[in-house]
Design an enzyme around this catalytic site. Structure first.
Site, PDB file in Angstrom:
ATOM      1  CB  SER A 124      32.877  36.202   8.615  1.00 18.48           C
ATOM      2  OG  SER A 124      33.058  37.524   8.151  1.00 18.48           O
ATOM      3  CE1 TYR A 148      29.400  34.641   4.727  1.00 19.89           C
ATOM      4  CE2 TYR A 148      30.570  36.482   5.736  1.00 19.89           C
ATOM      5  CZ  TYR A 148      30.575  35.201   5.219  1.00 19.89           C
ATOM      6  OH  TYR A 148      31.746  34.473   5.197  1.00 19.89           O
TER       7      TYR A 148
END
Length: 322
Positions: A124, A148
């Site tokens: 990501s 995350y």
């Protein structure tokens, strides 16, 4: 050619599976078996080869062992399964268990096969942030500002090191925000970046928790699938000493994206957007970066979207609930 897609019940996993079914080959070989795994049994797809659909928790060692014993060895693994950004921020232990230890366990199981499989890892752009330059340039140090992002960054380091050792042939793709996602909203902090388009074009209200001037780095589902397949097909060695790369995307403000939707779908959808700010969501997404240079990924054959208007058209063609 045996292929595994983790997160195979998600919308990207399903689109990827259908794309592989349509082309029937990968890396110059006919696909003979595709395994889709997720926490719940993935939906069926039509394919000219065997498709296995499994409900499995890959963060559980016994589930991984059964998967690889019954259906391996795999030649190509697309690792898409993850606890998404908002959920990983809200539940640190869950994010660590799935995004870090689940990923490590999967990589170790792939290593144990002994065939150095191709592993395409969905990372990501959340691995960037903090004091990173604007725009993000190739080779800048990772500086995630969310749990995350940190968990994805750790997965990237594992992938690169295990590729260096010859255990895997890894390719890590730092995904921009994918918009327009079909289906229902999820726990990702970026979920609104699809729902304000998807839901409003389907006749429903949707809230935007940030100002319309907020800029994001985004890409369309069709483009993501094309880039995933390209990553699996390419020579992993071309990535060099760092097996992870920023995928191409576009930088647009929320306001510009709404204008693009209006140009394609008319004025009604935009009237269904509400504007209640959410400081929790704002704190997460403001730690991300909206501008990224394209150079290295484009040179390696990855592709970028031409416009968000295309994303709207593709959603109307492929995914709108009618």
């Amino acid at each position: 050619m045996h292929i595994l897609i983790t997160g195979g019940g998600g919308f990207i996993g399903q689109k990827l599976a259908r794309a592989l079914a349509a082309q029937g080959r990968l890396r110059g070989a006919e696909i003979s078996k595709l395994v889709l795994t997720d926490l719940g049994e993935p939906a069926a797809i039509e394919a000219p080869f065997e498709v296995v659909r499994l409900a499995s928790d890959l963060s559980d060692g016994s589930s991984r062992e059964t998967l690889f014993a019954d259906h391996g060895p795999f030649d190509v693994i697309f690792h898409l399964a993850a606890v998404v950004s908002g959920a990983a921020e809200a539940d640190f232990d869950l994010g660590i268990r799935v995004n870090l230890f689940g990923t490590l366990g999967l990589f170790e199981a792939a290593r144990a096969q002994g065939n150095a499989p191709v592993v395409v890892y969905a990372s990501s752009m959340a691995v960037h942030g903090g004091m990173a330059p604007d725009p993000i340039v190739d080779g800048v140090e990772l500086n995630p500002q969310t749990s995350y992002g940190a968990q994805k960054a750790m997965g990237e380091l594992l992938l690169t090191d295990m590729s260096r050792k010859g255990f895997l042939d890894g390719r890590g793709l730092r995904l921009p925000t994918v918009s327009i996602r079909p289906g229902k909203p999820n726990a990702a902090a970026s979920s609104f970046m699809s729902s304000i388009f998807r839901d409003t074009m389907q006749g429903n209200l949707s809230n935007c928790p940030v100002d319309e001037s907020y800029e994001l780095w985004h890409t369309a589902p069709r483009t993501v699938i094309r880039n995933f397949i390209h990553a699996a097909e390419m020579d992993g060695g071309a990535l060099g000493e760092n097996r992870c790369i920023n995928l191409p995307g576009r930088c647009d403000s929320i306001g510009a994206m709404i204008a693009a939707m209006t140009a394609v779908a008319g004025p009604e959808p935009a009237t269904r957007i509400t504007w209640d700010r959410d400081p929790v969501i704002e704190a997460i997404v403001n730690g991300w970066r909206g501008r990224v240079t394209l150079g290295r990924a484009i040179d390696l054959g990855f592709v970028a979207d031409d416009s968000f208007e295309d994303s709207v058209r593709w959603f109307l063609e492929d995914d709108i609930a009618r």
